[in-house]
Design an enzyme around this catalytic site. Structure first.
Site, PDB file in Angstrom:
ATOM      1  N   PRO A  51      17.443  -8.873  29.629  1.00 61.91           N
ATOM      2  CA  PRO A  51      16.155  -9.105  28.967  1.00 61.91           C
ATOM      3  C   PRO A  51      16.285 -10.229  27.937  1.00 61.91           C
ATOM      4  O   PRO A  51      17.233 -10.257  27.155  1.00 61.91           O
ATOM      5  CB  PRO A  51      15.859  -7.780  28.266  1.00 61.91           C
ATOM      6  N   LYS A  92      17.408  -0.680  27.932  1.00 63.68           N
ATOM      7  CA  LYS A  92      18.590  -1.470  28.321  1.00 63.68           C
ATOM      8  C   LYS A  92      19.564  -1.490  27.141  1.00 63.68           C
ATOM      9  O   LYS A  92      19.159  -1.397  25.990  1.00 63.68           O
ATOM     10  CB  LYS A  92      18.186  -2.911  28.663  1.00 63.68           C
TER      11      LYS A  92
END
Length: 106
Positions: free
Chosen positions: A2, A34
């Site tokens: 990300p 994440k």
């Protein structure tokens, strides 16, 4: 991985940038599920930006991720990032816009 790219017309010194990077990294990781070790955050201060016809303090963001995004997550993350920018740079949440991209695995 990300990646959150933040752009603002507010000058950002190194101390404030470091705080924003840490806070935004934690927010992205926690909100999309994440590990922090996978998250990248970039902040670009002092960028010429006009928003709603004025050059008052404003920010624009782009978040790119493989998985973890969706309407509920995007709304929550948008609010959290807006709060960070309000607290650290005094940018009103009405002067912040973020775009979300779901990347495809190839």
């Amino acid at each position: 991985m990300p990646t959150l790219n933040l752009f603002t017309n507010v000058p950002v010194d190194a101390v404030i940038a470091s705080d924003i990077l840490k806070d935004a990294t934690k927010a992205v990781a926690k909100t999309i599920g994440k590990p922090e070790s996978y998250v990248m955050v970039l902040i670009n201060g002092g960028v010429p930006i006009a928003f709603s016809g004025t050059e008052e303090a404003a920010a624009y963001g782009e978040l790119i991720s493989i998985g973890g995004l969706g309407p509920a997550v995007n709304g929550k993350l948008s609010s959290i990032i807006a709060e960070i920018l309000q607290t650290k740079l005094f940018i009103d949440s009405s002067r912040f816009y973020i775009k979300f991209y779901e990347a495809q695995i190839r």
